[in-house]
Design a protein around this motif. Structure first.
Motif, PDB file in Angstrom:
ATOM      1  N   GLN A 133       0.860  -1.178   0.000  1.00 48.23           N
ATOM      2  CA  GLN A 133       0.000   0.000   0.000  1.00 48.23           C
ATOM      3  C   GLN A 133       0.898   1.229   0.000  1.00 48.23           C
ATOM      4  O   GLN A 133       1.864   1.297   0.761  1.00 48.23           O
ATOM      5  CB  GLN A 133      -0.908   0.010   1.235  1.00 48.23           C
ATOM      6  N   CYS A 134       0.574   2.177  -0.861  1.00 44.16           N
ATOM      7  CA  CYS A 134       1.363   3.403  -0.991  1.00 44.16           C
ATOM      8  C   CYS A 134       1.143   4.280   0.241  1.00 44.16           C
ATOM      9  O   CYS A 134       0.009   4.559   0.610  1.00 44.16           O
ATOM     10  CB  CYS A 134       0.934   4.133  -2.257  1.00 44.16           C
ATOM     11  N   THR A 135       2.241   4.706   0.859  1.00 41.42           N
ATOM     12  CA  THR A 135       2.098   5.585   2.024  1.00 41.42           C
ATOM     13  C   THR A 135       1.821   7.029   1.591  1.00 41.42           C
ATOM     14  O   THR A 135       1.417   7.843   2.405  1.00 41.42           O
ATOM     15  CB  THR A 135       3.354   5.546   2.920  1.00 41.42           C
ATOM     16  N   GLY A 136       2.010   7.312   0.304  1.00 41.52           N
ATOM     17  CA  GLY A 136       1.742   8.658  -0.197  1.00 41.52           C
ATOM     18  C   GLY A 136       0.269   8.891  -0.472  1.00 41.52           C
ATOM     19  O   GLY A 136      -0.326   9.845   0.035  1.00 41.52           O
ATOM     20  N   CYS A 137      -0.341   8.006  -1.270  1.00 41.47           N
ATOM     21  CA  CYS A 137      -1.738   8.231  -1.682  1.00 41.47           C
ATOM     22  C   CYS A 137      -2.699   7.186  -1.128  1.00 41.47           C
ATOM     23  O   CYS A 137      -3.908   7.316  -1.294  1.00 41.47           O
ATOM     24  CB  CYS A 137      -1.834   8.281  -3.206  1.00 41.47           C
ATOM     25  N   GLY A 138      -2.179   6.136  -0.475  1.00 42.46           N
ATOM     26  CA  GLY A 138      -3.044   5.157   0.170  1.00 42.46           C
ATOM     27  C   GLY A 138      -3.534   4.047  -0.733  1.00 42.46           C
ATOM     28  O   GLY A 138      -4.228   3.136  -0.267  1.00 42.46           O
ATOM     29  N   PHE A 142       6.770   0.362  -6.629  1.00 40.15           N
ATOM     30  CA  PHE A 142       6.385   1.772  -6.746  1.00 40.15           C
ATOM     31  C   PHE A 142       4.890   1.838  -7.007  1.00 40.15           C
ATOM     32  O   PHE A 142       4.271   0.864  -7.399  1.00 40.15           O
ATOM     33  CB  PHE A 142       7.172   2.494  -7.846  1.00 40.15           C
ATOM     34  N   CYS A 143       4.310   3.008  -6.780  1.00 36.53           N
ATOM     35  CA  CYS A 143       2.863   3.161  -6.871  1.00 36.53           C
ATOM     36  C   CYS A 143       2.423   3.481  -8.300  1.00 36.53           C
ATOM     37  O   CYS A 143       2.898   4.457  -8.884  1.00 36.53           O
ATOM     38  CB  CYS A 143       2.421   4.273  -5.927  1.00 36.53           C
ATOM     39  N   PRO A 144       1.507   2.685  -8.869  1.00 34.31           N
ATOM     40  CA  PRO A 144       1.037   2.981 -10.225  1.00 34.31           C
ATOM     41  C   PRO A 144       0.134   4.221 -10.280  1.00 34.31           C
ATOM     42  O   PRO A 144      -0.107   4.745 -11.361  1.00 34.31           O
ATOM     43  CB  PRO A 144       0.272   1.714 -10.623  1.00 34.31           C
ATOM     44  N   GLU A 145      -0.331   4.699  -9.132  1.00 31.07           N
ATOM     45  CA  GLU A 145      -1.199   5.881  -9.118  1.00 31.07           C
ATOM     46  C   GLU A 145      -0.403   7.183  -9.054  1.00 31.07           C
ATOM     47  O   GLU A 145      -0.662   8.103  -9.807  1.00 31.07           O
ATOM     48  CB  GLU A 145      -2.153   5.811  -7.913  1.00 31.07           C
ATOM     49  N   CYS A 146       0.557   7.237  -8.114  1.00 28.49           N
ATOM     50  CA  CYS A 146       1.267   8.515  -7.898  1.00 28.49           C
ATOM     51  C   CYS A 146       2.775   8.402  -8.133  1.00 28.49           C
ATOM     52  O   CYS A 146       3.485   9.391  -7.934  1.00 28.49           O
ATOM     53  CB  CYS A 146       0.982   9.028  -6.485  1.00 28.49           C
ATOM     54  N   THR A 147       3.247   7.226  -8.535  1.00 26.29           N
ATOM     55  CA  THR A 147       4.659   6.911  -8.814  1.00 26.29           C
ATOM     56  C   THR A 147       5.551   7.001  -7.576  1.00 26.29           C
ATOM     57  O   THR A 147       6.766   6.919  -7.705  1.00 26.29           O
ATOM     58  CB  THR A 147       5.270   7.785  -9.943  1.00 26.29           C
TER      59      THR A 147
END
Ligand code: ZN
Length: 143
Positions: free
Chosen positions: A36-41, A50-55
């Motif tokens: 789970q991305c700690t940046g965008c959740g 890495f996060c496919p939503e916010c990189t």
């Protein structure tokens, strides 16, 4: 059974080979988890570096439910790789909002249905060439 590395069908799970090795550590404990991305959740399946939503690349591990439902499945009767016995039931299981491609263990192919409840049953496969244990996500029909 041992394999030449060139024919080894399973991923290398040790930290030397994958930054996602935590997934397999948790799986060996009977936990299906993902990142789970700690940046965008956003959480994603499969686990990602890495996060496919916010990189972003700051990720944390979260556990998914141990039970899911069959979204789709197919049965393989022939052409199985060496060391596998058939028939094999391959399924896409909906679990925790994700769709996980997996195999169903101890499932009578004639009785598998869409929407059937299934429970996580991690499958121990051949150890890696260094003897480290390896696990794959698998499910069995719920009682
Ligand atoms: Zn993100």
């Amino acid at each position: 059974m041992s394999y030449f590395r060139a024919t080894d069908p399973f991923p290398l799970e040790a930290p030397d080979f994958t930054k996602l090795s935590e997934f397999y550590v948790r799986l060996a404990q009977g936990r299906l988890s993902t990142t789970q991305c700690t940046g965008c959740g956003q959480s994603a399946w499969p686990p990602r570096g890495f996060c496919p939503e916010c990189t972003g690349d700051a990720m944390t591990w979260i556990d998914l439910p141990a039970e899911g439902t069959v979204h789709a499945f197919t049965v393989q009767d022939t052409g199985l790789p060496a060391g596998f016995t058939g028939p094999r039931v391959f399924a896409i299981v909906k679990v925790g909002g994700h769709r996980v491609f997996t195999i169903l263990l101890d499932a009578d192919p004639a009785r598998v249905t869409i929407g059937q409840r299934v429970r996580l049953t991690p499958l121990a496969v051949d150890p890696d060439p260094r003897g480290n244990p390896r696990w794959l996500p698998a499910f069995t029909p719920s009682a």
